[in-house]
Design an enzyme around this catalytic site. Structure first.
Site, PDB file in Angstrom:
ATOM      1  CG  ASP A  70      -1.891  -1.043   1.367  1.00 42.30           C
ATOM      2  OD1 ASP A  70      -1.987  -1.841   0.415  1.00 42.30           O
ATOM      3  OD2 ASP A  70      -2.586  -1.103   2.389  1.00 42.30           O
ATOM      4  CG  ASP A 120      -5.674  -0.843   9.361  1.00 42.70           C
ATOM      5  OD1 ASP A 120      -6.524  -1.275   8.549  1.00 42.70           O
ATOM      6  OD2 ASP A 120      -4.957   0.153   9.155  1.00 42.70           O
ATOM      7  CG  LEU A 122      -6.026   6.401   8.661  1.00 44.46           C
ATOM      8  CD1 LEU A 122      -6.678   7.022   9.895  1.00 44.46           C
ATOM      9  CD2 LEU A 122      -5.372   7.481   7.829  1.00 44.46           C
TER      10      LEU A 122
HETATM   11  P1  AHG Z   1      -6.123   0.168   4.556  1.00 43.86           P
HETATM   12  O1  AHG Z   1      -6.548   1.541   4.170  1.00 43.86           O
HETATM   13  O2  AHG Z   1      -5.910   0.007   6.034  1.00 43.86           O
HETATM   14  O3  AHG Z   1      -4.946  -0.322   3.743  1.00 43.86           O
HETATM   15  O4  AHG Z   1      -7.342  -0.811   4.268  1.00 43.86           O
HETATM   16  C1  AHG Z   1      -8.003  -0.710   3.045  1.00 43.86           C
HETATM   17  C2  AHG Z   1      -8.881  -1.901   2.878  1.00 43.86           C
HETATM   18  C3  AHG Z   1     -10.208  -1.812   3.606  1.00 43.86           C
HETATM   19  O5  AHG Z   1     -10.365  -0.640   4.341  1.00 43.86           O
HETATM   20  C4  AHG Z   1     -11.247  -1.874   2.507  1.00 43.86           C
HETATM   21  O6  AHG Z   1     -12.288  -2.744   2.850  1.00 43.86           O
HETATM   22  C5  AHG Z   1     -10.483  -2.408   1.322  1.00 43.86           C
HETATM   23  O7  AHG Z   1      -9.139  -2.001   1.502  1.00 43.86           O
HETATM   24  C6  AHG Z   1     -11.001  -1.828   0.029  1.00 43.86           C
HETATM   25  O8  AHG Z   1     -10.243  -2.461  -0.991  1.00 43.86           O
HETATM   26  P2  AHG Z   1     -10.673  -2.220  -2.528  1.00 43.86           P
HETATM   27  O9  AHG Z   1     -10.395  -0.767  -2.800  1.00 43.86           O
HETATM   28  O10 AHG Z   1      -9.801  -3.172  -3.292  1.00 43.86           O
HETATM   29  O11 AHG Z   1     -12.134  -2.571  -2.626  1.00 43.86           O
HETATM   30 MN    MN Z   2      -7.244  -1.516   6.652  1.00 45.90          MN
HETATM   31 MN    MN Z   3      -4.465   0.957   7.143  1.00 46.44          MN
HETATM   32 MN    MN Z   4      -3.033   0.380   3.824  1.00 46.40          MN
END
Ligand code: AHG
Ligand code: MN
Ligand code: MN
Ligand code: MN
Length: 337
Positions: A70, A120, A122
């Site tokens: 990420d 997690d 954020l």
């Molecule tokens: P994070 O921001 O902690 O990396 O988590 C993101 C996750 C979660 O919050 C959400 O359900 C999912 O990513 C959405 O993923 P897509 O955009 O692939 O649907």
């Molecule tokens: Mn997350």
């Molecule tokens: Mn996160």
């Molecule tokens: Mn993330």
């Protein structure tokens, strides 16, 4: 005109946790102090999220990428540091696992406590620049008997967790938490800096009318998944189709599912064989809360909380929500196995 009754006996999260502590004569009060540190972390993150646009805290953190691949946002990094400092200074934590740190953090001996916190800092940060709800997700294990806090204390099944919760940052800060005895929701009163009980004993409806999944992945879904979501959109015998709601922040999608019922899913697919969501600090805490609220959480083939992660950032597929809705997809997977 009837007099507005002034509440003079507010129930705060801290008071609720102390009530819980009093039920266990042998309790040391350590968990209460640890949860105070979690509350501090959430309150501090909440103010930074609210001021993000004003303080130019939105946007990427110089292009850094975390172990999950990420892109880290500035607020990912700041929230992470806030939590690590709040947890370490509580003196009640031995091991921390964060989405934003590749390795587990083993707290130095002089500050070490008896709990492990996976978090997690954020969640939903891809949404932060658009002002969409984000949140913090956390789970707590007690270190194993005889251990002085190592990574083996967190490579454990989700059912070993003693606390799970999240704090969603939106129009207000909503903390939803379970100590293993049901689920309660609290709303932050910024004037006094306390989380006030607003959603006592959250119970998820047995069946809902909403499904929540990223349909942009439908091309990659397996057969059971495709069959299931098709049945919600084109139900047999004239039933009404389900509504689709997908925010893209797990905290917000799960919060709505707990309150309204229905199903949230991040399935395994041809692109991501274990799905996208991380087991320790996304799937386990949300599965724990869902089960405590009377719902179910499965990977498609097994109960999420029964899995043991091999590595701290392992992912797993997840279908969570109303018992009857999750059992529908569970039965389709069984039919195809
Ligand atoms: P994070 O921001 O902690 O990396 O988590 C993101 C996750 C979660 O919050 C959400 O359900 C999912 O990513 C959405 O993923 P897509 O955009 O692939 O649907
Ligand atoms: Mn997350
Ligand atoms: Mn996160
Ligand atoms: Mn993330």
């Amino acid at each position: 005109m009837s007099e507005e009754k002034v509440t003079t006996d507010i129930i705060t999260l801290t008071r609720h946790v102390l009530d819980e502590q009093r039920k266990h004569k042998e309790a040391s009060g350590d968990l209460t102090l640890l949860l105070n540190a979690v509350q501090l972390g959430c309150k501090f993150v909440a103010t930074n999220v609210r001021k993000a646009r004003l303080l130019n805290l939105v946007g990427l953190a110089g292009g850094a990428v975390n172990i999950s691949g990420d892109e880290q946002k500035k607020l990912d990094v700041i929230s992470n540091e806030i939590f690590i400092n709040a947890l370490r200074s509580s003196g009640k934590v031995a091991v921390m696992v964060s989405e934003e740190d590749e390795e587990a953090i083993i707290v130095e001996d002089e500050m070490k406590g008896n709990y492990c916190v996976v978090f997690d800092p954020l969640d939903g940060s891809s949404n932060i620049d658009a002002g969409v709800n984000v949140g913090t997700i956390f789970g707590i294990y007690r270190i194993k008997d005889g251990s002085n806090g190592t990574i083996s204390d967190v490579l454990r099944p989700g059912y070993d967790m003693v606390v799970a919760g999240y704090c969603m940052y939106g129009s207000s800060a909503n903390m939803v938490i379970s100590l293993g005895n049901g689920v309660n929701g609290y709303t932050l009163d910024n004037a006094i800096g306390e989380f006030i009980l607003t959603h006592p004993n959250i119970q998820i409806p047995k069946r809902g009318k909403i499904y929540s999944v990223n349909e942009g992945n439908a091309k990659y879904w397996d057969e059971p998944c495709t069959e299931y979501f098709q049945s919600l959109k084109f139900p047999p015998d004239g039933k009404n189709p389900y509504s689709a709601r997908y925010i893209g922040s797990m905290v917000a999608d799960v919060h709505r599912t707990l309150l309204y019922g229905g199903i949230f899913a991040y399935p395994a697919d041809k692109k991501s064989k274990n799905g996208k969501l991380r087991m320790l600090y996304e799937c386990f805490p949300m599965a724990f809360l869902t089960e405590q609220a009377g719902g179910k959480a499965i990977t498609g083939k097994e109960r999420v909380l029964d899995i043991t992660p091999k590595n701290i950032h392992d992912r797993c597929p997840i279908f969570l929500g109303s018992k009857d809705d999750v059992e529908d997809i569970e039965n389709i997977y069984k039919k195809h196995s």
